[in-house]
Design an enzyme around this catalytic site. Structure first.
Site, short mmCIF file in Angstrom:
data_model
loop_
_atom_site.label_atom_id
_atom_site.label_comp_id
_atom_site.label_asym_id
_atom_site.label_seq_id
_atom_site.Cartn_x
_atom_site.Cartn_y
_atom_site.Cartn_z
N SER A 89 0.84 -1.20 0.00
CA SER A 89 0.00 0.00 0.00
C SER A 89 0.87 1.25 0.00
O SER A 89 2.10 1.18 0.11
CB SER A 89 -0.92 0.02 1.23
OG SER A 89 -0.16 0.31 2.40
N SER A 92 0.89 3.64 2.32
CA SER A 92 0.91 4.26 3.65
C SER A 92 2.29 4.78 4.06
O SER A 92 2.40 5.58 4.98
CB SER A 92 0.40 3.28 4.70
OG SER A 92 1.32 2.23 4.91
N LYS A 120 5.52 0.18 9.19
CA LYS A 120 5.34 1.57 9.57
C LYS A 120 6.65 2.05 10.20
O LYS A 120 7.61 1.30 10.35
CB LYS A 120 4.21 1.74 10.60
CG LYS A 120 2.87 1.13 10.22
CD LYS A 120 2.17 1.85 9.09
CE LYS A 120 0.85 1.18 8.74
NZ LYS A 120 0.21 1.78 7.55
N SER A 165 -2.81 6.54 6.28
CA SER A 165 -2.14 5.42 6.93
C SER A 165 -2.98 4.88 8.08
O SER A 165 -3.39 5.63 8.98
CB SER A 165 -0.77 5.87 7.47
OG SER A 165 -0.17 4.83 8.22
#
Length: 259
Positions: A80, A82, A137, A218
């Protein structure tokens, strides 16, 4: 249906290893004893059963792959946006599996402590709400920290995290954030309120507060909470290929806080 590849790999390695071991300890002797050619060698030896031959061929390969991906380095692909602009959709990255300690495959239990996550690290972990899906992340809050996010501004332990304007690339604005240990770029969507991700969080011991660099796009700790140590997979340290087109050539790159 999602396939638990680590579990499949462990099972295949274990089964093939046990079959090969059983053949060495018991089955081969029985075959030789029952064979009309007795204890001959070379072409006189009785033929191995197909399953034994398959296990003997695949066990060493499976064992090496299991050790490498469980304790050393594992490749991942970014699913993705994010982590834009640091990581693009489709990027292939390498994750250091021992940076935060050696862990048992599948169970994730730490068996040897080597290091701890540091603020600014880009980390792969299992999603706390299902314990299976891999997420990536950036580490923002460490155990004991207080993290606040208000009006698209980050505060850690009451101190404003400095960021400077880089460029506007509608629909986003790029800002360079300084976490003290690392500087990295973030995306902020122009004209969008940051209210949905606002709040203040006290980070429990043994847990970490994670945020994506694409701050307004996110799904991270602002919405589902902190990441316990036992869900950590490893530290992302390099991009080895961008998947922008089928004609792209592999490359190896360290960027944006990925060391």
């Amino acid at each position: 249906m999602d396939i638990d590849f680590p579990l499949v790999l462990v099972v295949l390695t274990l089964v093939s290893g046990l079959i090969w071991l059983a053949d060495i300890l018991f089955l081969r002797k029985r075959r030789l004893a029952e064979s009309p050619v007795g204890h001959g060698d070379g072409e006189d030896l009785p033929k191995e059963p197909y399953l034994v031959d398959l296990s003997r061929s695949f066990f060493p390969v499976l064992a090496v792959v299991l050790i490498l991906r469980s304790f050393l380095v594992e490749p991942f692909q970014i699913p993705s946006g994010s982590m834009l602009p640091t990581l693009e959709v489709g990027d292939f990255i390498l994750v250091n599996k021992y940076a935060y300690g050696l862990r048992l495959p599948v169970a994730g239990t730490k068996i040897l402590s080597i290091g701890e996550p540091e603020r600014g690290d880009v980390m792969v972990f299992r999603y706390p709400e299902d314990g299976k899906t891999n997420y990536i992340k950036r580490v923002i809050g460490l155990p004991g920290d207080t993290v606040r996010y208000s009006n698209k501004q980050l505060f850690i332990n009451g101190e404003k995290v400095e960021s400077e304007f880089v460029v506007r690339l509608p629909p986003v604005e790029v800002r360079r954030e300084d976490l003290g240990t690392v500087e990295h770029d973030t995306f902020l969507t122009m004209g969008r309120s940051g209210a949905a991700g606002e709040g203040e969080w006290k980070i429990p011991e043994g847990e970490y507060f994670m945020m994506g660099d694409n701050r307004d796009n996110s799904n991270d700790s602002r919405y589902w909470g902190t990441v316990p140590d036992e869900l950590i997979v490893g530290k992302a340290f390099a991009i080895w290929m961008h998947w922008k087109s089928l004609t792209s050539l592999p490359s190896f790159k360290r960027v944006g806080g990925i060391e």
